[in-house]
Design an enzyme around this catalytic site. Structure first.
Site, mmCIF file in Angstrom:
data_model
loop_
_atom_site.group_PDB
_atom_site.id
_atom_site.type_symbol
_atom_site.label_atom_id
_atom_site.label_comp_id
_atom_site.label_asym_id
_atom_site.label_seq_id
_atom_site.Cartn_x
_atom_site.Cartn_y
_atom_site.Cartn_z
ATOM 1 N N ASP A 141 0.856 -1.192 0.000
ATOM 2 C CA ASP A 141 0.000 0.000 0.000
ATOM 3 C C ASP A 141 0.892 1.242 0.000
ATOM 4 O O ASP A 141 1.625 1.474 0.969
ATOM 5 C CB ASP A 141 -0.899 0.027 1.232
ATOM 6 C CG ASP A 141 -1.936 -1.091 1.263
ATOM 7 O OD1 ASP A 141 -1.627 -2.210 0.798
ATOM 8 O OD2 ASP A 141 -3.046 -0.857 1.788
ATOM 9 N N LYS A 204 -7.210 3.050 -3.224
ATOM 10 C CA LYS A 204 -7.509 3.113 -1.797
ATOM 11 C C LYS A 204 -7.734 4.569 -1.412
ATOM 12 O O LYS A 204 -7.049 5.460 -1.900
ATOM 13 C CB LYS A 204 -6.343 2.500 -1.014
ATOM 14 C CG LYS A 204 -6.458 2.560 0.501
ATOM 15 C CD LYS A 204 -5.260 1.862 1.138
ATOM 16 C CE LYS A 204 -5.198 2.082 2.639
ATOM 17 N NZ LYS A 204 -4.008 1.451 3.254
ATOM 18 N N LYS A 240 -10.475 -0.061 -2.078
ATOM 19 C CA LYS A 240 -10.301 -0.202 -0.632
ATOM 20 C C LYS A 240 -10.648 1.106 0.064
ATOM 21 O O LYS A 240 -10.100 2.153 -0.267
ATOM 22 C CB LYS A 240 -8.859 -0.615 -0.293
ATOM 23 C CG LYS A 240 -8.582 -0.738 1.208
ATOM 24 C CD LYS A 240 -7.165 -1.227 1.473
ATOM 25 C CE LYS A 240 -6.822 -1.196 2.954
ATOM 26 N NZ LYS A 240 -5.433 -1.668 3.229
#
Length: 295
Positions: A141, A204, A240
């Protein structure tokens, strides 16, 4: 690629970027579909989409090992339920999780690339990602370079993402847009398009650190960009939500918006995730009908 190609990709997108229209669309989706999705079966699914996260200054090999053990024991205590999707830690703890984790269907995710600010040398970002992968991470991430983005240096933004993707050596790359800093639907759309065309496997929302966390409006814009990208390329990219997603109601709202935009085929933990530290116990309590503090 030249900046013109990045601007062309953004310009070709038909995703709406009017904030009022986005807010109205989200409100309608929730009014039409929230209640039908607020069920125990959906709660169980959502639990299985959690990236169970610990990102504290006080994290240590001992605390991360204990955190991982809670995922191991979950299988024994609740065999009727699917486990979380992943454990998310700082990159220096990938080896700890890999050594302790006994559950085969739980992935190891690491934040990387100068998280949460993305403010360090490109070489350091690539090395950090590579070392996390070496340590056992399956997923990485990273935070989109907000400074370059806001300066209009789209080539710099995209090159960084592509280099980080290469450094995962086939692992999943989640690109954090930090939507609370981008603020507008127009900026979120631009950042989404750039990330998608640079090789992101997931979009995300947030780090949950410096800026406001996830919002349903940001999720709607990101999902529309993912849908449009899939229709153009045939490549499915995940979504996400992270940063402040703490209650069962929060989780169901994100599920409702993403399902409405992207459809049932995105309702798998390969394509839908929730990043959380508090949500797991709250969802578990909703599923079991009593307060549970397993994690």
């Amino acid at each position: 690629m030249s900046d013109n190609k990045y601007l062309d990709a953004i310009g070709a997108s038909k995703v709406i970027e009017d904030d009022a229209q986005v807010a109205a669309a989200v409100e309608k989706i929730l009014a039409d579909h929230f209640e039908e999705n607020n069920t125990t079966d959906v709660h169980k699914f959502l639990f299985n989409t959690i990236d169970l996260t610990t990102l504290k200054a006080t994290d240590s090999p001992v605390s991360v090992a204990k955190f991982t053990e809670a995922v191991n024991t979950f299988e024994e205590q609740y065999p009727e339920l699917k486990n979380v999707a992943a454990i998310c830690v700082y990159p220096n703890f990938a080896q700890v999780v890999r050594a302790v984790l006994e559950v085969s269907d739980v992935e190891i995710a690491c934040v990387s690339g100068g998280f949460p600010s993305s403010q360090t040398f490109d070489e350091v970002k690539i090395a950090e990602t590579s070392l996390a992968i070496d340590g056992g991470a399956d997923e990485i991430d990273i935070v989109l370079n907000l400074g370059n983005f806001l300066d209009g240096d789209y080539e710099g933004v995209c090159d960084e993402i592509a280099e980080q993707k290469d450094a995962t050596r086939g692992g999943k790359l989640k690109v954090i847009l930090e939507t609370g800093a981008l603020k507008t639907a127009a900026n979120i759309k631009k950042a989404s398009v750039l990330s998608l065309y640079s090789g992101a496997d997931f979009l995300k929302t947030s780090t949950g650190k410096e800026f406001p966390g996830a919002s349903l409006e940001a999720a709607y814009v990101m999902a529309q960009c993912i849908k449009e990208y899939y229709e153009k390329t045939g490549r499915k990219v995940g979504f996400k939500a992270s940063g402040g997603v703490a209650t069962t109601e929060d989780a169901v709202k994100y599920y409702t918006v993403i399902k409405a935009v992207l459809g049932e085929e995105w309702m798998t933990n390969e394509l839908f995730r929730l990043g959380a530290s508090r949500l797991a116990n709250n969802l578990l309590s909703s599923i079991l009908g009593k307060e549970v503090k397993h994690f």
